[in-house]
Design a protein around this motif. Structure first.
Motif, PDB file in Angstrom:
ATOM      1  N   TYR A  43      -4.693  -5.320   7.438  1.00  0.00           N
ATOM      2  CA  TYR A  43      -3.956  -4.503   8.384  1.00  0.00           C
ATOM      3  C   TYR A  43      -2.456  -4.739   8.241  1.00  0.00           C
ATOM      4  O   TYR A  43      -1.650  -3.806   8.206  1.00  0.00           O
ATOM      5  CB  TYR A  43      -4.421  -4.841   9.796  1.00  0.00           C
ATOM      6  N   SER A  83      -1.050  -3.113   5.250  1.00  0.00           N
ATOM      7  CA  SER A  83      -0.795  -1.681   5.391  1.00  0.00           C
ATOM      8  C   SER A  83       0.603  -1.456   5.956  1.00  0.00           C
ATOM      9  O   SER A  83       1.310  -0.568   5.531  1.00  0.00           O
ATOM     10  CB  SER A  83      -1.773  -1.020   6.334  1.00  0.00           C
ATOM     11  N   HIS A  84       0.925  -2.249   6.947  1.00  0.00           N
ATOM     12  CA  HIS A  84       2.217  -2.053   7.576  1.00  0.00           C
ATOM     13  C   HIS A  84       3.336  -2.715   6.798  1.00  0.00           C
ATOM     14  O   HIS A  84       4.305  -2.076   6.414  1.00  0.00           O
ATOM     15  CB  HIS A  84       2.195  -2.631   8.991  1.00  0.00           C
ATOM     16  N   ASP A  85       3.140  -3.999   6.612  1.00  0.00           N
ATOM     17  CA  ASP A  85       4.291  -4.782   6.202  1.00  0.00           C
ATOM     18  C   ASP A  85       4.684  -4.616   4.746  1.00  0.00           C
ATOM     19  O   ASP A  85       5.862  -4.588   4.429  1.00  0.00           O
ATOM     20  CB  ASP A  85       4.036  -6.272   6.487  1.00  0.00           C
ATOM     21  N   ARG A 130       4.181  -2.041   2.819  1.00  0.00           N
ATOM     22  CA  ARG A 130       4.627  -0.715   2.411  1.00  0.00           C
ATOM     23  C   ARG A 130       6.049  -0.407   2.813  1.00  0.00           C
ATOM     24  O   ARG A 130       6.753   0.295   2.084  1.00  0.00           O
ATOM     25  CB  ARG A 130       3.729   0.331   3.055  1.00  0.00           C
ATOM     26  N   ALA A 131       6.377  -0.898   3.972  1.00  0.00           N
ATOM     27  CA  ALA A 131       7.725  -0.544   4.454  1.00  0.00           C
ATOM     28  C   ALA A 131       8.806  -0.947   3.455  1.00  0.00           C
ATOM     29  O   ALA A 131       9.626  -0.100   3.086  1.00  0.00           O
ATOM     30  CB  ALA A 131       7.949  -1.158   5.818  1.00  0.00           C
ATOM     31  N   ASP A 183      14.293   1.405   7.588  1.00  0.00           N
ATOM     32  CA  ASP A 183      13.579   2.626   7.903  1.00  0.00           C
ATOM     33  C   ASP A 183      14.454   3.556   8.738  1.00  0.00           C
ATOM     34  O   ASP A 183      14.496   4.766   8.515  1.00  0.00           O
ATOM     35  CB  ASP A 183      12.279   2.307   8.684  1.00  0.00           C
ATOM     36  N   SER A 193       3.448   2.983   9.289  1.00  0.00           N
ATOM     37  CA  SER A 193       2.960   2.793   7.923  1.00  0.00           C
ATOM     38  C   SER A 193       1.441   2.880   7.874  1.00  0.00           C
ATOM     39  O   SER A 193       0.849   3.165   6.848  1.00  0.00           O
ATOM     40  CB  SER A 193       3.382   1.414   7.397  1.00  0.00           C
ATOM     41  N   SER A 194       0.796   2.575   9.005  1.00  0.00           N
ATOM     42  CA  SER A 194      -0.656   2.427   8.932  1.00  0.00           C
ATOM     43  C   SER A 194      -1.357   3.764   9.105  1.00  0.00           C
ATOM     44  O   SER A 194      -0.889   4.633   9.836  1.00  0.00           O
ATOM     45  CB  SER A 194      -1.105   1.456  10.020  1.00  0.00           C
ATOM     46  N   VAL A 199       5.069   6.083   1.359  1.00  0.00           N
ATOM     47  CA  VAL A 199       5.784   5.069   0.577  1.00  0.00           C
ATOM     48  C   VAL A 199       6.818   5.749  -0.315  1.00  0.00           C
ATOM     49  O   VAL A 199       7.896   5.244  -0.526  1.00  0.00           O
ATOM     50  CB  VAL A 199       4.791   4.256  -0.287  1.00  0.00           C
TER      51      VAL A 199
END
Lengths: 875, 158
Positions: free
Chosen positions: A641, A644-646, A648-649, B17, B99-100, B122
């Motif tokens: 999880y 997914s967030h960390d 990609r940013a 961002d 992002s999720s 992305v």
């Protein structure tokens, strides 16, 4: 009212006033004619002094009277009119009517004369009235008796009724008379017939008398014959049903039944039970068809004695050829039968004997040869009879015959003479013979009978017995040595062996038993074994129930195994033993006691405890590990999880700012710098793809598959349309054959197709026309799906690397890719219990095959698969 | 910038961002009145006219809230919940940008009343495209919400 009546009434109604009116006018006219006289008179009113009360009294009364009379008259006339037929005399009534009418008119005149003095007229009217009254009275009187005599309607009705009844009666009587008449006529006809019949009969009678005379003659003859017959034979006649209709005296004598007892009975009462049903059936059949039957019958007399008859049964036939009665003529043959039976019996005895029974004459010639002789010597009767006895003698014994014959001639018997004879086939046999003389009726010796028994067997048996005796001795010795050996075995084995007989007395108690239990065999009854030896249940405190003692149960025929605890004076600490008991059975299966084997299991119990403890510890540890694993799994999920967030940013940022740099500051940058920036951006993008693919792979691993029957064609269609953007500007030929519907997780298998088809598309890019085929085939009961393309293929040398994570067989410049697609496919296919593999040839295209399930996928149930797959979810 | 004339409230904790988003919006000339909140608490203060934003009025809500999920202090979902459960603020369109694309986030987000859910791509190009579309749609095509207070006032005025 009838029209007739009405018309009459009308007439009356008219007539009355008309009559009255005309009367009045008539009177008037007459009055006027005598007119003058009337004017001088005074009306009646003056009489009344013209007192209104008196005047009107008279006037009203006269008026009413007039009215009434004028009503009565029509009524009377109406009656007349209606009943004029019933009344035999009408004139009185008419006169009466007239009288009333004129009387009424008189009163009317009274009223008139109150004011007008028409006394002449009123007087005339009165005169008419008087005339009518007198006439009526005169007529009425003679008629009175007649009127009284008239029958009333009631009477008339009664008379009518009686008349009607009489008519009915008369009618009935008439009918009867008619019937009787008919009968009489019938009877008369009969009588006529009878008379003619009587005449015929008289004629017949005469004829009959003649034949009767003839018959009597014949009967006499028959009676004579019968008499003769009765003297010799036993005679009976029966009817067609078999009931006895006649028996002669001899019949009664031999059957010992009286004539009364026999007549009407069936012959069955004499049945001795000797003959079969078939015998009688055949008899009945024969005589039933009209044929004569001959035969011998065995009967039983009344007192139970048996007698034999030679019988002839003759059916007497009627005019149609059918039997109407049977006559049986028999002779008593009991004596003869007995003699026959006796002979037969003897012959049977001789034949059935196992011994050879031979008779010979004084010259030694064989005259009789029984079945036993055939067997013993091998010659048949036909072969032996007529030959001499000598043929049976072996060489060297021939002279025996002469000696025997000598003795026989002298009337002596030779008994139990053991010798040797020779059979037909040449074998020698030992025989024991007894020879005795045969005498004729006068007592002279005419031959000899020899009874010989083959004693070869016996001799052999005797020899065998002797041998057996020797063997017995030898085996006894062997047994002794074996017993010694067993004893030493018993003494040396580690298990305790204890045996007792059926009374509970110990017959065996080996040293091991002594050692384990601490005590030896003691003659205590089984109830006291628990007490004496100190046996307890495995809980070490409860004394062992004596009736459940394994040895006792074994004695009672039960095989069992139990654990016991033994503690007695010999031990401080007790021992655990495991005893197995089984019954001892004699050869015939009877219980002869029991035997118990037991061993010391104290150590074993301790070991078991140890094992249990270890197991528990193991369970605990497994539980802990599982918890740890679950925690690890959980951590991994959280990790995924976060990724997914960390992850990609930052990638987005790298790519994004590089792009901004390139766009906004392109003018002030070196092309080389721009190029570098591009590569930075590309790197970031690539990493994004990798992260996505990895995440996907992990998700696939975690995902508990949801098996359901899915049509694979529909999945392929979805994927093909998903990939449409990739086919822009290219010629792609999709060849999809009919694929089965099978148990699988649709989402996961869609992913499989997605990856495989995307690969196919990718690697067929160099081709003008990309041909991608999706098909299925059966292999060993499994369905195999194949995805084939005409792309660049790969070298089979590297086929093992196909499914490795991040493994690629092409350079990134040639074909982009993460190297995870096939790894994901493999993960999914394995989750379904299937296999995946690829075949290819460089530059000729590649085919990837996969199966879904170890057996034909339709067989396994969804539930089972779901459970199994969930349980085996890879981490 | 007048806090009562804010078109977009952008809630994100990542400066990178934020910069990228602003860059994309600027390219479409949609970046004139954007307020940036760096955490959930700031976002709530802004929307509920509390803390440093007491001079704001409920009658002048922003036309759009771009809400990231992973925020310090107060989580994105919490913000969403508060916004969508208060009558004064629930009319404001909230687009979750994160992002999720975990299914659970989608479920929870939509259940709480999010107007839209975007996964931040992305790829920067994709990202720019998404932001452009978002901005154009919510600020140009979509008719902005009207606060109930305004309506009352309008009525009162009549």
């Amino acid at each position: 009212m009838k029209r007739a009546t009405v018309s009459r009434l009308v007439k009356a109604g008219i007539a009355t006033p008309v009559a009255a009116g005309s009367l009045w006018l008539g009177a008037q006219a007459i009055g006027r004619a005598a007119g003058s006289r009337s004017e001088s008179f005074m009306p009646h009113g003056y009489c009344y002094m013209w007192d209104p009360w008196i005047v009107w009294l008279h006037v009203v009364s006269d008026g009413l009277i007039t009215l009434s009379y004028y009503c009565i008259a029509p009524a009377l006339i109406y009656l007349l009119v209606r009943r004029h037929r019933d009344l035999p005399f009408q004139w009185p009534f008419w006169m009466f009517g007239l009288f009333i009418l004129s009387c009424g008119t008189t009163h009317l005149m009274e009223i008139w004369t109150v004011w007008r003095p028409s006394y002449v007229l009123s007087g005339i009217v009165k005169a008419i009235t008087a005339a009518a009254s007198v006439a009526t009275a005169v007529m009425l009187i003679p008629l009175l008796p007649k009127a009284i005599a008239l029958p009333s309607p009631q009477q008339l009705r009664r008379v009518n009724g009686e008349l009607r009844l009489e008519i009915i009666d008369r009618g009935r009587i008439e009918q009867l008379l008619r019937e009787t008449l008919a009968e009489r006529e019938g009877t008369l006809a009969e009588l006529a017939d009878r008379t003619s019949a009587v005449e015929a009969l008289e004629q017949t009678e005469a004829a009959l008398r003649e034949s009767l005379a003839q018959r009597e003659q014949t009967l006499k003859e028959v009676a004579d014959q019968k008499f003769a017959l009765d003297q010799h034979a036993i005679v009976a006649t029966t009817d067609v049903q078999g009931a006895i209709t006649y028996v002669n005296d001899k019949f009664c004598a031999v059957s010992k039944y009286s004539r009364d007892e026999l007549l009407g009975q069936n012959h069955r009462i004499l049945n001795s039970g000797y003959h079969s049903k078939k015998f009688f059936q055949q008899m009945y059949q024969t005589i039933g068809t009209g044929k004569v039957w001959h035969g011998d019958i065995r009967n039983r007399a009344k007192d139970g004695s048996i007698y034999w008859l030679a019988a002839t049964i003759v059916p007497f036939l009627d005019s149609e050829g059918k039997p109407r009665q049977y006559m049986a003529i028999r002779t008593d043959i009991t004596k003869r039968k007995r003699a026959e039976e006796g002979r037969e019996h003897l012959a049977a005895v001789v034949e059935s004997s196992d011994d050879a029974i031979i008779s010979k004459d004084l010259n030694g010639t064989i005259t009789a040869w029984n079945h036993g002789a055939e067997r013993v010597f091998g010659y048949s009767a036909a072969e032996a009879i007529g030959k001499t006895m000598v043929m049976l003698f072996p060489q060297g014994r021939v002279n025996e015959e002469a000696d025997i014959l000598d003795r026989i001639r002298q009337g002596e018997s030779v008994e139990h003479f053991e010798t040797v004879r020779v059979r037909k086939d040449g074998t020698m046999i030992d025989v024991s013979a007894t020879i005795s003389p045969i005498r004729d009726a006068r007592g002279a010796v005419v031959g000899a009978s020899k009874i010989a028994r083959d004693i070869t067997e016996r001799k052999r048996a005797e020899a065998a017995l002797a041998r057996q005796g020797e063997e017995l001795l030898r085996s006894q010795q062997a047994l002794e040595s074996q017993t010694l050996m067993l004893q030493s075995v018993l003494d040396s084995i580690g298990e305790g062996l204890v045996a007792a007989d059926e009374t509970g007395k110990f017959i065996l108690w080996n040293p091991a038993a002594m050692r384990i239990v601490g005590k030896g065999a003691v003659n205590v009854p089984p109830e006291r074994w628990t007490d004496h030896y100190g046996t307890y249940l495995p809980d070490t405190v409860t004394p062992f129930p004596p009736e459940q003692d394994p040895l006792l149960r074994a004695i009672h025929g039960e095989t069992c195994t139990t654990e016991m605890y033994v503690r007695n004076a010999e031990f401080d600490t007790g021992v655990w033993i495991e005893s197995s008991g089984s019954p001892l059975k004699s050869r015939d299966g009877a219980a002869r006691g029991g035997v118990v084997a037991f061993r010391d299991i104290t150590q074993r119990r301790a070991d078991e405890r140890e094992i249990r403890k270890l197991n528990e510890e193991l369970e605990e540890r497994v539980g802990q590990r599982t918890a740890q694993l679950a925690a690890a799994n959980h951590e991994l999920e959280a990790f995924t999880y976060s990724v997914s967030h960390d992850l990609r940013a930052p990638l987005r940022h790298i790519g994004g700012f590089s792009r901004i740099l390139m766009e906004d500051f392109a003018s002030s940058m070196d092309p080389a710098a721009l190029h570098h920036l591009q590569r930075i951006e590309d790197g970031a993008r690539r990493m994004g793809l990798l992260v996505d693919a990895l995440l996907n792979l992990a998700r696939v691993g975690r995902h508990a598959p949801n098996f359901q029957v899915t049509n694979l064609n529909s999945l392929v269609e979805e994927v093909v349309s998903l990939l449409r953007p990739e086919t822009e500007g290219r010629t792609v030929s999709w060849k999809v054959t009919e694929l089965p519907s099978t148990e699988c997780d649709p989402l996961l298998i869609k992913q499989v197709f997605q990856n495989l088809l995307a690969n196919a598309l990718k690697f067929t890019r160099p081709r003008e026309v990309a041909v991608i085929e999706i098909s299925q085939r059966e292999e060993n009961g499994q369905t195999v799906i194949a995805v084939r393309d005409n792309g660049v293929g790969f070298n089979m040398k590297y086929k093992d690397k196909l499914f490795g994570v991040f493994q690629r067989l092409h350079r990134a410049e040639e074909f982009e890719g993460t190297g995870i697609g096939l790894a994901t496919v493999q993960r999914i296919v394995h989750k379904h219990g299937g296999r995946v593999w690829g075949e290819a040839e460089l530059d000729k295209g590649a085919t990837f095959y996969f199966t879904l399930g170890a057996e034909s996928a339709d067989v396994k149930t969804s539930e089972g698969k779901n459970k199994a797959a969930a349980a085996g979810a890879e981490i | 910038m007048n806090p009562n004339e804010v078109d977009i409230l952008l809630v994100d904790d990542s400066q990178d961002d934020i910069d990228l988003t602003l860059h994309a919006l600027r390219a479409e000339n949609l970046a004139n009145s954007i307020f940036v909140a760096r955490d959930g608490e700031e976002a709530l203060d802004f929307l509920f006219c509390s803390g440093p934003h007491t001079q704001r009025s409920f009658d002048r809500p922003p036309k759009l809230v771009l809400l990231d999920l992973k925020l310090p202090k107060v989580d994105g979902m919490q913000v969403l919940k508060r916004v969508k459960s208060d009558a004064r603020t629930k009319i404001i369109p909230v687009v979750l940008m994160t992002s999720s694309k975990e299914e659970q986030d989608l479920v929870i987000g939509y259940n709480l009343g999010a107007n839209s859910y975007i996964q931040k791509p992305v790829d920067f190009d994709e990202f720019r495209k998404a932001v452009k579309l978002l901005g154009l749609y919510w600020l140009v095509v979509n008719l902005p919400p009207v606060a109930t207070g305004k309506l009352k006032a309008a009525k009162q005025g009549q």
